[in-house]
Design a protein around this motif. Structure first.
Motif, PDB file in Angstrom:
ATOM      1  N   LYS A  67      40.372  57.018 -45.195  1.00  0.00           N
ATOM      2  CA  LYS A  67      41.053  57.257 -46.422  1.00  0.00           C
ATOM      3  C   LYS A  67      42.408  56.424 -46.759  1.00  0.00           C
ATOM      4  CE  LYS A  67      40.980  60.568 -49.779  1.00  0.00           C
ATOM      5  NZ  LYS A  67      39.743  60.770 -50.601  1.00  0.00           N
ATOM      6  N   VAL A  68      43.010  56.305 -45.879  1.00  0.00           N
ATOM      7  CA  VAL A  68      44.403  55.559 -46.323  1.00  0.00           C
ATOM      8  C   VAL A  68      43.997  53.893 -46.231  1.00  0.00           C
ATOM      9  CG1 VAL A  68      46.374  54.654 -45.319  1.00  0.00           C
ATOM     10  CG2 VAL A  68      45.650  57.071 -44.734  1.00  0.00           C
ATOM     11  N   PHE A 126      30.642  55.681 -45.435  1.00  0.00           N
ATOM     12  CA  PHE A 126      31.811  56.713 -45.124  1.00  0.00           C
ATOM     13  C   PHE A 126      32.818  56.097 -46.041  1.00  0.00           C
ATOM     14  CE2 PHE A 126      30.127  58.959 -41.230  1.00  0.00           C
ATOM     15  CZ  PHE A 126      30.243  59.887 -41.731  1.00  0.00           C
ATOM     16  N   ALA A 127      33.146  54.854 -45.969  1.00  0.00           N
ATOM     17  CA  ALA A 127      34.541  54.300 -46.780  1.00  0.00           C
ATOM     18  C   ALA A 127      34.244  54.648 -48.343  1.00  0.00           C
ATOM     19  CB  ALA A 127      34.436  52.971 -46.490  1.00  0.00           C
ATOM     20  N   TYR A 128      32.960  54.455 -48.850  1.00  0.00           N
ATOM     21  CA  TYR A 128      32.672  54.809 -50.148  1.00  0.00           C
ATOM     22  C   TYR A 128      32.739  56.173 -50.399  1.00  0.00           C
ATOM     23  CZ  TYR A 128      31.417  50.029 -52.006  1.00  0.00           C
ATOM     24  OH  TYR A 128      31.373  48.710 -52.575  1.00  0.00           O
ATOM     25  N   ALA A 129      32.287  57.025 -49.608  1.00  0.00           N
ATOM     26  CA  ALA A 129      32.293  58.367 -49.677  1.00  0.00           C
ATOM     27  C   ALA A 129      33.810  58.803 -50.093  1.00  0.00           C
ATOM     28  CB  ALA A 129      31.503  59.076 -48.752  1.00  0.00           C
ATOM     29  N   GLY A 194      29.772  61.197 -53.703  1.00  0.00           N
ATOM     30  CA  GLY A 194      30.591  61.066 -52.549  1.00  0.00           C
ATOM     31  C   GLY A 194      30.040  61.795 -51.009  1.00  0.00           C
ATOM     32  N   THR A 195      29.618  63.142 -51.577  1.00  0.00           N
ATOM     33  CA  THR A 195      29.037  63.880 -50.440  1.00  0.00           C
ATOM     34  C   THR A 195      27.500  63.504 -49.751  1.00  0.00           C
ATOM     35  OG1 THR A 195      30.259  65.847 -51.240  1.00  0.00           O
ATOM     36  CG2 THR A 195      28.383  66.175 -49.911  1.00  0.00           C
ATOM     37  N   ALA A 196      26.813  62.846 -50.926  1.00  0.00           N
ATOM     38  CA  ALA A 196      25.698  62.343 -50.534  1.00  0.00           C
ATOM     39  C   ALA A 196      25.690  60.894 -49.692  1.00  0.00           C
ATOM     40  CB  ALA A 196      25.019  61.895 -51.744  1.00  0.00           C
ATOM     41  N   PHE A 197      26.893  60.223 -50.056  1.00  0.00           N
ATOM     42  CA  PHE A 197      27.100  59.145 -49.201  1.00  0.00           C
ATOM     43  C   PHE A 197      27.369  59.614 -47.826  1.00  0.00           C
ATOM     44  CE2 PHE A 197      28.161  55.965 -53.047  1.00  0.00           C
ATOM     45  CZ  PHE A 197      26.844  55.733 -53.081  1.00  0.00           C
ATOM     46  N   ALA A 198      28.210  60.448 -47.566  1.00  0.00           N
ATOM     47  CA  ALA A 198      28.884  60.858 -46.186  1.00  0.00           C
ATOM     48  C   ALA A 198      27.748  61.443 -45.583  1.00  0.00           C
ATOM     49  CB  ALA A 198      29.915  61.853 -46.452  1.00  0.00           C
TER      50      ALA A 198
END
Length: 338
Positions: A67-68, A126-129, A194-198
């Motif tokens: 996230k950071v 995960f980074a895109y999510a 975002g949830t779908a990506f994760a």
């Protein structure tokens, strides 16, 4: 295609830093025996419970670091930094041990596919999510990997037989996912993309694990050498993708840069090395339990450090997901012959 060699003991659930042999214990080859002996010599330095706790914290904080990192860098660049510094960390280990990289075009071909499934794709997803969902939700989505793995293994691995308990765990786990997402509110307040990506990222891990189990089990070389080679391939893949689809960063802010470095060197390099030692010392069943602590730590870190909001359904749903995942990993004891 010829049948794969007998598989090494496997960890049923891949972790955020999964690599080609992150889910395997060292095989009893000459190289594997050396690695096992070295791990045995290190047992007295730090108790396995302490290393287990450190590994849980490192992987739990990985989602915060992602996230950071995305605050200053494109998702592909965060993933690239992760595999690059992870590869450098494992290369340093190989140099100290004087271990060679894997050999053979066939092995490197399989490592290329494994890198795509276990590093390049999930790390990028995960980074895109986390551009649109909290790091805590990404950590909980990662906990669905055992559920995907059980469902896929029933189809792809003939030795994994379905049981009522494992089917119940699968259903319970996905009920937990619906609870986390607040299905009774029509998923309002949750970013669907975002949830779908994760969730797709968490699906990549068991697919990659099954591929590795079928193609790389019994391959000569230590887990560190195979994983180091795989991370090198993933670095090349993400370097190409980043060059094509992103522009070079114009600045390197301190905290996002340190986060990406820590994500790679600690969360991907050191953590995998630590996991190999745990598998060797306490066995894959105990070592894989780290998976169930990751979402707890990820949620705690997101709330306390990043100030992410936490609603009642998030921890309740996460607990249901973990209970379901635990059920999917149970095995029926073999019957004794009459």
């Amino acid at each position: 295609m010829s049948a794969p060699a007998a598989p090494r003991p496997t960890l049923p659930t891949p972790s955020p830093g999964s690599a080609a042999v992150a889910a395997t214990a060292p095989a009893p080859t000459a190289t594997g025996t050396t690695a096992t002996t070295a791990a045995t010599r290190r047992r007295g330095l730090l108790d396995w419970r302490v290393r287990f706790a450190i590994l849980s914290v490192v992987w739990g904080f990985s989602f915060l670091l992602i996230k950071v990192g995305t605050e200053a860098y494109a998702p592909f660049q965060v993933a690239l930094g992760r595999v690059l510094f992870g590869a450098l960390a494992l290369t340093a280990v190989l140099l100290v041990r004087r271990e060679p990289l894997p050999r053979g075009l066939r092995t490197w071909g399989h490592l290329t596919v494994a890198a795509l499934l276990l590093n390049t794709a999930p790390f990028s997803l995960f980074a895109y999510a986390e551009l649109s969902i909290p790091s805590s939700l990404a950590g909980i989505c990662n906990a669905t990997s055992p559920l995907w793995g059980m469902a896929l293994s029933l189809v792809a691995l003939s030795e994994d037989r379905p049981t009522r308990r494992r089917f119940a765990g699968l259903g319970l786990g996905f009920l937990g996912v619906l609870t986390v997402l607040g299905a009774w509110h029509g998923f309002s307040g949750v970013d669907a993309k975002g949830t779908a990506f994760a969730l797709l990222a968490s699906l990549c891990y068991p697919i990659g694990w099954i591929y590795v189990r079928r193609t790389l089990a019994g391959t000569p070389g230590s887990p560190v050498a195979l994983t180091g080679g795989q991370l090198m391939v993933s670095t090349l893949q993400l370097a190409l993708v980043s060059a094509l689809f992103t522009s070079a960063p114009t600045s390197f802010p301190l905290w996002p840069t340190l986060s990406v470095i820590a994500l790679g060197a600690l969360g991907t390099g050191m953590a995998l090395q630590m996991q190999y030692g745990l598998v060797t010392e306490v066995g894959p069943t105990t070592a894989q339990m780290v998976t169930y602590f990751i979402p707890v730590i990820a949620t705690t870190a997101g709330v306390l450090v990043l100030g992410e909001q936490l609603h009642w359904n998030t921890p309740v749903g996460a607990a249901i997901v973990l209970a379901g995942a635990a059920l999917t990993q149970t095995r029926t004891a073999p019957r004794k012959p009459a």
